[in-house]
Design an enzyme around this catalytic site. Sequence first.
Site, PDB file in Angstrom:
ATOM      1  CG  ASP A 107      -0.342  -0.272   2.531  1.00  0.00           C
ATOM      2  OD1 ASP A 107       0.897  -0.481   2.595  1.00  0.00           O
ATOM      3  OD2 ASP A 107      -1.070  -0.303   3.547  1.00  0.00           O
ATOM      4  CG  ASP A 110       6.594   5.600   6.411  1.00  0.00           C
ATOM      5  OD1 ASP A 110       7.320   6.579   6.204  1.00  0.00           O
ATOM      6  OD2 ASP A 110       5.933   5.475   7.463  1.00  0.00           O
ATOM      7  CE  LYS A 138       3.074   8.244   5.353  1.00  0.00           C
ATOM      8  NZ  LYS A 138       3.018   7.896   6.787  1.00  0.00           N
ATOM      9  CB  VAL A 160      -2.822   8.531   4.330  1.00  0.00           C
ATOM     10  CG1 VAL A 160      -2.384   9.955   4.024  1.00  0.00           C
ATOM     11  CG2 VAL A 160      -1.746   7.537   3.894  1.00  0.00           C
TER      12      VAL A 160
HETATM   13  P1  IMP Z   1       7.638   0.951   6.184  1.00  0.00           P
HETATM   14  O1  IMP Z   1       8.090  -0.418   6.569  1.00  0.00           O
HETATM   15  O2  IMP Z   1       7.974   1.987   7.209  1.00  0.00           O
HETATM   16  O3  IMP Z   1       8.060   1.361   4.786  1.00  0.00           O
HETATM   17  O4  IMP Z   1       6.076   0.967   6.234  1.00  0.00           O
HETATM   18  C1  IMP Z   1       5.328   0.290   5.375  1.00  0.00           C
HETATM   19  C2  IMP Z   1       4.095  -0.228   6.072  1.00  0.00           C
HETATM   20  O5  IMP Z   1       3.662   0.638   7.127  1.00  0.00           O
HETATM   21  C3  IMP Z   1       3.010  -0.292   5.058  1.00  0.00           C
HETATM   22  O6  IMP Z   1       2.843  -1.615   4.632  1.00  0.00           O
HETATM   23  C4  IMP Z   1       1.813   0.234   5.791  1.00  0.00           C
HETATM   24  O7  IMP Z   1       1.035  -0.888   6.205  1.00  0.00           O
HETATM   25  C5  IMP Z   1       2.303   0.962   6.994  1.00  0.00           C
HETATM   26  N1  IMP Z   1       2.170   2.439   6.867  1.00  0.00           N
HETATM   27  C6  IMP Z   1       3.138   3.344   6.590  1.00  0.00           C
HETATM   28  N2  IMP Z   1       2.664   4.599   6.538  1.00  0.00           N
HETATM   29  C7  IMP Z   1       1.338   4.499   6.784  1.00  0.00           C
HETATM   30  C8  IMP Z   1       0.270   5.464   6.858  1.00  0.00           C
HETATM   31  O8  IMP Z   1       0.422   6.693   6.659  1.00  0.00           O
HETATM   32  N3  IMP Z   1      -0.958   4.968   7.136  1.00  0.00           N
HETATM   33  C9  IMP Z   1      -1.197   3.634   7.338  1.00  0.00           C
HETATM   34  N4  IMP Z   1      -0.243   2.705   7.266  1.00  0.00           N
HETATM   35  C10 IMP Z   1       1.015   3.126   6.996  1.00  0.00           C
HETATM   36 MG    MG Z   2      -0.406  -1.545   7.656  1.00  0.00          MG
END
Ligand code: IMP
Ligand code: MG
Length: 185
Positions: A107, A110, A138, A160
């Site tokens: 989705d 981040d 992001k 979000v």
């Molecule tokens: P990362 O591992 O920090 O890149 O985050 C990725 C995961 O965190 C995604 O699969 C999302 O499920 C969750 N995530 C990151 N940002 C958001 C947000 O703004 N809203 C909801 N879920 C998020």
């Molecule tokens: Mg999630």
Amino acid sequence: MDRVLIDRGTIARRVEALGTTIAADLTAELGGPEAAALSSGRIVFIPILTGAVVFVADLIRHIPFKLSLGVVAVSSYPGKSMESKGAAIRGEMPRNLEGKHVVIVDDILDSGRTLGLIRDVVMEQNPASIRIAVLLSKRVDRARDVRADYVGFEIDDEFVVGFGLDYDGYYRNLPDIATLRASAL
Ligand code: IMP
Ligand code: MG
């Protein structure tokens, strides 16, 4: 909810465009339309549960190939948290990815921890190719250097929800993508 950031019509059009681009790239990767028709069974989409379910459902319906789905569950936001605390695989990884053309779908990109982890474990299985598709990316400094090949929308560093994205497990069913402020909870 704070405000709608990306409405459902805009999302639908963008997902269709991404699907068309991915299909064209896979066609080229497989050696052209004829070769692709014969060998497209080697395409595997891997959505990262749970956030990718809505996006992947719409996306694959724009990919006119014989493909399979292999899901993987990753948890990164335990409970009522808006901050990534690292990523861990829950349960089984899809097997037998050797020689396959893999498209990892999430989705949102981040910190990069989730996609970095899944990309690493997919790589260990020697796939023929790996691509990463995310609905949202992001604009942040990532903890891990992960680049998505396909990005629906670049967004600022706001939390979000909707279209698969959750807060504490809720709001995934919202048809639009909306911002959620800590003060609004
Ligand atoms: P990362 O591992 O920090 O890149 O985050 C990725 C995961 O965190 C995604 O699969 C999302 O499920 C969750 N995530 C990151 N940002 C958001 C947000 O703004 N809203 C909801 N879920 C998020
Ligand atoms: Mg999630």
